[in-house]
Design an enzyme around this catalytic site. Structure first.
Site, PDB file in Angstrom:
ATOM      1  N   GLY A 445       3.601  10.004   4.654  1.00 37.08           N
ATOM      2  CA  GLY A 445       2.976   9.700   3.436  1.00 37.08           C
ATOM      3  C   GLY A 445       2.172   8.618   3.077  1.00 37.08           C
ATOM      4  O   GLY A 445       1.635   8.073   4.439  1.00 37.08           O
ATOM      5  N   GLY A 447       1.399   4.758   1.338  1.00 40.49           N
ATOM      6  CA  GLY A 447       1.983   3.663   0.133  1.00 40.49           C
ATOM      7  C   GLY A 447       0.908   2.659  -0.035  1.00 40.49           C
ATOM      8  O   GLY A 447      -0.224   2.706   0.144  1.00 40.49           O
ATOM      9  N   GLY A 448       1.393   1.444  -0.258  1.00 38.67           N
ATOM     10  CA  GLY A 448       0.365   0.117  -0.629  1.00 38.67           C
ATOM     11  C   GLY A 448      -0.207  -0.280   0.564  1.00 38.67           C
ATOM     12  O   GLY A 448      -1.364  -0.677   0.581  1.00 38.67           O
ATOM     13  N   PHE A 449       0.534  -0.354   1.756  1.00 39.41           N
ATOM     14  CA  PHE A 449       0.054  -0.543   2.923  1.00 39.41           C
ATOM     15  C   PHE A 449      -0.880   0.369   3.499  1.00 39.41           C
ATOM     16  O   PHE A 449      -1.982   0.069   4.135  1.00 39.41           O
ATOM     17  CB  PHE A 449       1.367  -0.776   3.945  1.00 39.41           C
ATOM     18  CG  PHE A 449       0.995  -1.385   5.180  1.00 39.41           C
ATOM     19  CD1 PHE A 449       1.321  -2.786   5.226  1.00 39.41           C
ATOM     20  CD2 PHE A 449       0.630  -0.864   6.155  1.00 39.41           C
ATOM     21  CE1 PHE A 449       1.183  -3.458   6.417  1.00 39.41           C
ATOM     22  CE2 PHE A 449       0.168  -1.490   7.391  1.00 39.41           C
ATOM     23  CZ  PHE A 449       0.572  -2.733   7.536  1.00 39.41           C
ATOM     24  N   GLY A 450      -0.632   1.536   3.323  1.00 32.60           N
ATOM     25  CA  GLY A 450      -1.566   2.672   3.985  1.00 32.60           C
ATOM     26  C   GLY A 450      -0.727   3.714   4.542  1.00 32.60           C
ATOM     27  O   GLY A 450       0.639   3.831   4.321  1.00 32.60           O
ATOM     28  N   VAL A 452       1.472   6.351   6.775  1.00 34.58           N
ATOM     29  CA  VAL A 452       2.558   5.915   7.864  1.00 34.58           C
ATOM     30  C   VAL A 452       2.576   7.758   8.375  1.00 34.58           C
ATOM     31  O   VAL A 452       2.799   8.724   7.859  1.00 34.58           O
ATOM     32  CB  VAL A 452       4.107   5.999   7.200  1.00 34.58           C
ATOM     33  CG1 VAL A 452       4.988   5.697   8.141  1.00 34.58           C
ATOM     34  CG2 VAL A 452       3.572   4.766   6.439  1.00 34.58           C
ATOM     35  N   LYS A 465       3.223   2.702  10.975  1.00 36.53           N
ATOM     36  CA  LYS A 465       2.582   2.268   9.654  1.00 36.53           C
ATOM     37  C   LYS A 465       1.318   1.781   9.762  1.00 36.53           C
ATOM     38  O   LYS A 465       0.853   0.593  10.434  1.00 36.53           O
ATOM     39  CB  LYS A 465       3.463   1.279   9.084  1.00 36.53           C
ATOM     40  CG  LYS A 465       2.966   0.949   7.451  1.00 36.53           C
ATOM     41  CD  LYS A 465       4.309   0.091   6.726  1.00 36.53           C
ATOM     42  CE  LYS A 465       4.414  -1.399   7.380  1.00 36.53           C
ATOM     43  NZ  LYS A 465       5.247  -1.941   6.466  1.00 36.53           N
ATOM     44  N   ASP A 562      10.961  -7.648  -2.422  1.00 37.55           N
ATOM     45  CA  ASP A 562      10.486  -6.108  -2.840  1.00 37.55           C
ATOM     46  C   ASP A 562      11.321  -5.064  -2.597  1.00 37.55           C
ATOM     47  O   ASP A 562      11.148  -4.144  -1.946  1.00 37.55           O
ATOM     48  CB  ASP A 562       8.976  -5.799  -2.191  1.00 37.55           C
ATOM     49  CG  ASP A 562       8.486  -4.797  -2.772  1.00 37.55           C
ATOM     50  OD1 ASP A 562       8.593  -4.578  -4.189  1.00 37.55           O
ATOM     51  OD2 ASP A 562       7.830  -4.258  -2.279  1.00 37.55           O
TER      52      ASP A 562
END
Length: 757
Positions: A445, A447-450, A452, A465, A562
């Site tokens: 998937g 997300g905000g980090f990048g 995975v 990640k 978070d």
């Protein structure tokens, strides 16, 4: 700039063949092929013709498909460019295969015997063959350039003494023989890359169709033929993953002028990052991990160099010229030679090649600056991974503060200062191998980090990640998570295995969670039923234990900041693991709260004092936990919805139902058969206590765990009106509350939606 120049030049190479008249796939003895015509293999996979280079004209074989690299994959006259009138022919009298003009013979490709009725044919394998009477007299596959195609050999013919070896170009635009070779090592049963004869990288042994230090790809089938009396060589084929059928139109392996091995025309598909061996090893250095970069050979490194230093091509000039000394060496001729000499010279800060025949070295002081300027000289300047001399960037400083990674001094000092001595540094090649080169099939998937990715490393499943360049988060979050999670050990916290820093690539490696994240179950109607009441209660209790550890029992007090369903991972037994510590803060034990000007987190989970004023404490996490409890109980998101009359959210809905003694209406329909009502009501009450408006009124996690263990709701304090309460709503509208929702995250690892307020 470099990429654009490369594309420009290679397009010219390809156009020379595309625009030529096609003679078919075969040249008969006595026929001529000049710059106005070409050969094309029967299925139009490959073409052959002349192209213009820096020093003259060359004969090359190309992929005919425009999706592949337009640069030639074989060059017949690398060190002997011909003039504009040269032709290729099978000479009518002798049958020799040669490049010639009317007045002289320039290059002879085959002249071992005289013969007639010979033909030269370009096959659909990319092989150019000279044939007489059905017998192959000569073939281009016996003389590799910089590209290894399926069916080609690397090795030695013991009978003839012939050696099959690949050699890089001199530089990106000059096909002359360069500094790097790729050979088969019969003794080591592996591949070897040498720089001017010195081993820089090895593939490791070939075992079970895989090399130790090469990204494994199931589409490749490797072969090692070993016979002491005949031949000892390596070759490979490409198969369709499903049908296992031969696929000859592979892009092939390309040995670049700087020593790296890629799929031809695909720099994202790394076979071996040989150029990264610079800086990784120093003989006798205790701080250099043995397996840091897979395949790199130990060799003496200057003490002034480390892994974070690299050469970057830029256009411009150095200021303070009085501080710069220029020197040339006409005995070295290519980019890699110049780079190697500059690398060995601790005073060298950059170099330039002068028409690719000599090096110009730049030496300077700390006051020497590089100034970018278009349409100027292209200079390879020595920079760190975090910055170049002409830029000042906040993230760059943070990178340098934490990482001259993969075991070097700054990283060790930084980590040891935080009491971390056993963090593992993974090589890029090993992580690429583990994830099948970050295959889309392995992507869990984004997300905000990048993104995975799922991977398998040394028999263990991992999650990788990867920090996206477009990520709202940055190196500070990566550094934060690395330092924090490496220090934390608790059954309800995700376990970090290590990190990987490779040029611009920055990754964190974790245990893989097969059931991914809580939100994927909680907010999906088809999966929600798997969360039985017993399982939900266990998840709530596990999260509470993890938070208690962070707030009270870890070596430092940590505020997560978070906490949400997407950041709760589930292992194979559905045990919860708190993840994503990129926004977490170390909190002094003697402080009750702190203030920040940078409010980050996820709307709906942030405590009001934090969202409105930037004040955070352990009670901020307690608030988020309260929201999470209510979501787990109801299977509903706390995202804001709107009534015709007043806005409301899940917290407000629960408060209204609680006041009307109707809290059981919240029960997720999928829990009808398994829910124990008095336990459910106790959890609702604990959830409401956690989301109270005043932080002082909220319980600590110690209190929460005690409350959850108490089987009698009447013994709990009565909750007060919660934060973010907007007013009453009609019961009819409550009944219409949408209980379905799209997935919040597509995978189980740290998919964080960061929203600054």
């Amino acid at each position: 700039m470099v990429i654009l120049l490369f594309l420009c030049l290679t397009t010219v190479f390809h156009a020379k063949v595309v625009n030529a008249q096609v003679l078919g796939d075969t040249l008969q003895q006595g026929e001529l092929m000049n710059a106005t015509n070409s050969l094309m293999s029967s299925q139009k996979k490959f073409s052959m013709g002349f192209f213009d280079g820096h020093w003259g004209r060359y004969l090359g074989i190309f992929y005919n498909d425009i999706q592949f690299d337009p640069k030639p994959l074989w060059v017949g006259n690398r060190n002997a460019p011909v003039n504009l009138t040269s032709v290729l022919s099978v000479e009518s009298g002798s049958g020799y295969l040669m490049l010639s003009t009317d007045s002289s013979v320039n290059v002879v490709l085959y002249n071992s015997s005289t013969g007639f009725n010979r033909t030269v044919t370009l096959l659909d394998t990319g092989n150019l063959v000279l044939i007489e009477g059905g017998v192959t007299l000569w073939q281009s596959f016996d003389y590799p350039s910089d590209t290894l195609l399926p069916g080609m050999k690397l090795g030695v013919n013991h009978k003839t003494g012939s050696v099959w070896s690949m050699t890089s170009w001199l530089n990106e635009n000059d096909p002359s023989v360069g500094a790097f070779t790729l050979d088969w090592d019969p003794k080591g049963s592996g591949l070897v890359v040498r720089f001017r004869g010195e081993v820089h990288w090895t593939s490791g042994k070939l075992r079970n169709n895989a090399f130790e230090n090469i990204v494994h790809d199931v589409n490749y089938k490797y072969m090692n033929h070993s016979d002491a009396e005949t031949e000892d060589y390596f070759s490979y084929t490409v198969v369709h993953e499903d049908a296992h059928l031969s696929m000859p139109d592979s892009p092939g392996w390309k040995l670049t002028h700087d020593g790296n091995i890629y799929e031809h025309g695909n720099v994202e598909r790394v076979i071996a990052a040989v150029d990264d061996c610079y800086g990784y090893y120093r003989k006798g250095s205790k701080s250099s991990p043995v397996n840091n970069t897979a395949g790199c050979e130990l060799f003496e490194q200057p003490k002034c160099r480390n892994v974070m230093l690299k050469f970057e091509a830029q256009t411009g000039f150095f200021s303070n010229s009085t501080d710069i000394k220029y020197s040339t060496d006409d005995h070295i001729t290519g980019y890699s030679d110049c780079k190697s000499k500059c690398w060995e010279d601790c005073d060298c800060i950059g170099f330039m090649t002068n028409e690719e025949t000599e090096c110009i070295f730049y030496r300077g002081t700390t006051n020497t600056k590089f100034h970018n300027e278009d349409n100027s000289n292209r200079i390879y300047i020595l920079t760190t991974d975090s910055a170049n001399p002409s830029h000042n960037n906040k993230d760059d400083d943070q990178i340098q503060e934490l990482l001259e990674l993969d075991g070097y001094s700054v990283a060790n000092i930084e980590l040891e200062r935080h009491g971390i001595n056993d963090i593992k540094f993974f090589s890029f090649i090993s992580i690429a191998a583990a994830t099948r080169n970050f295959s889309s099939d392995n992507k869990l998937g984004e997300g905000g980090f990048g993104p995975v990715y799922k991977g398998k490393f040394q028999g263990k499943e991992i999650a990788v990640k990867k920090l996206s360049r477009k990520s709202k988060q940055g190196i500070s979050e990566l550094k934060n998570e690395l330092i924090l999670v490496a220090k934390l050990q608790h059954t309800n916290l995700v376990r970090i295995l290590g990190c990987c820093i490779h040029r611009e690539e920055k990754m964190l490696i974790y245990d893989y969670m097969p059931n991914k994240s809580l939100d994927l179950f909680l907010f999906d109607e088809s999966k929600r039923a798997e969360l039985t009441w017993e399982r939900r209660l266990s998840i709530i209790q596990g999260i509470a234990q993890g938070l208690l550890y962070l707030h009270k029992y870890s070596r430092v007090r940590i505020i997560h900041r978070d906490l949400k369903a997407a950041n709760i991972l589930l292992d194979q037994n559905m045990n919860p693991k708190i993840s994503d510590f990129g926004l977490a803060k170390i909190f002094m034990h003697n402080l009750s709260e702190e203030n920040t000007s940078r409010v980050v987190g996820t709307h709906g989970y942030m405590a009001p004092e934090y969202a409105m004023e930037g004040i955070f404490s352990v009670k901020s996490d307690v608030y988020s936990f309260g929201v999470l409890i209510l979501e787990i109980l109801s299977g509903r998101k706390n995202k804001s919805c709107y009534n015709v009359e007043v806005p409301y959210n899940l917290v407000a809905l629960v408060w209204e139902l609680w006041n009307r003694n109707a809290a059981l209406e919240l029960i997720d329909p999928s829990l009808t058969d398994s829910c124990i009502q008095h336990q459910f009501l106790r959890c609702v009450q604990v959830g409401l206590l956690c989301v109270e408006n005043c932080p002082l009124d909220r319980p600590t996690m110690d209190d929460v765990i005690s409350m959850l263990a108490n089987d009698i709701s009447a013994d709990l304090p009565l909750p007060k009106r919660p934060a973010n309460y907007y007013g009453s709503m009609s019961s009819s509208h409550e009944a219409k509350q949408n209980n379905s929702s799209q997935n919040l995250s597509a995978n189980g690892l740290s998919i964080t939606t960061m929203e600054a307020r």
